[in-house]
Design a protein around this motif. Structure first.
Motif: not given
Length: 169
Positions: A47-48, A135-138, A151-154
């Motif tokens: 759902p993200q 998992e996110k990379f900016l 991964p849990q960071t919305e």
């Protein structure tokens, strides 16, 4: 050309295919902030996609894009073909942001994009292997990694939105 582009360390200097075939041409995102996310269609975090699409819509005109990178390494949660992935993302979450080919993010088959990303630590100090889907990379406008999120960071969490706003200026 930035230092990252000159020395070959920028994640945006890596060759990777687009989900719909052909090259994804990450160099076209030079000068933009990019949120790179390993995604999966059959995960509890799927759902993200909705929040990622809202980020894309909110900040695209200010020099930002989300880049989805499908991966099937976590309990086989992205088993579909490129066409199935694209149809699911579009029909279920209205995804308009670009997507790459399905790749491996960990292990011997780790894609070069993730070779460059995984050395960067998140706020909790985790670096190395990707822990799970989403998992996110900016990546900043200069092509350098500026933040890593679990991964849990919305996608629309206060900390992630603040990092995006800082990255786009």
């Amino acid at each position: 050309m930035t230092t990252a582009e000159n020395n070959g360390t920028s994640p945006l200097g890596v060759g990777i295919g687009a989900l719909d075939g052909g090259p994804a041409d990450l160099a076209r995102y030079a000068g933009r902030a990019v949120l790179i996310v390993n995604v999966a269609s059959k995960c509890g975090l799927t759902p993200q996609y909705a929040g990622l699409e809202r980020l894309q819509e909110r900040y695209a005109e200010r020099g930002f894009t989300v880049l989805g990178v499908p991966c099937n390494q976590f309990l086989g949660q992205e088993p579909g073909s490129a066409r199935e992935i694209a149809e699911f993302c579009s029909a279920t979450y209205g995804v308009t942001f670009p997507m790459t080919e399905k790749v491996e993010v960990n292990g011997e088959g780790r894609h070069a994009l993730y070779e460059r990303l995984t050395g960067f630590a998140d706020a909790g100090g985790h670096s190395g292997d990707i822990r799970w889907n989403f998992e996110k990379f900016l990546i900043g406008r200069d092509g350098e990694v500026v933040a890593r999120f679990s991964p849990q960071t919305e996608p629309e969490s206060e900390e992630l939105v603040a990092a995006v706003e800082k990255a786009i200026g």
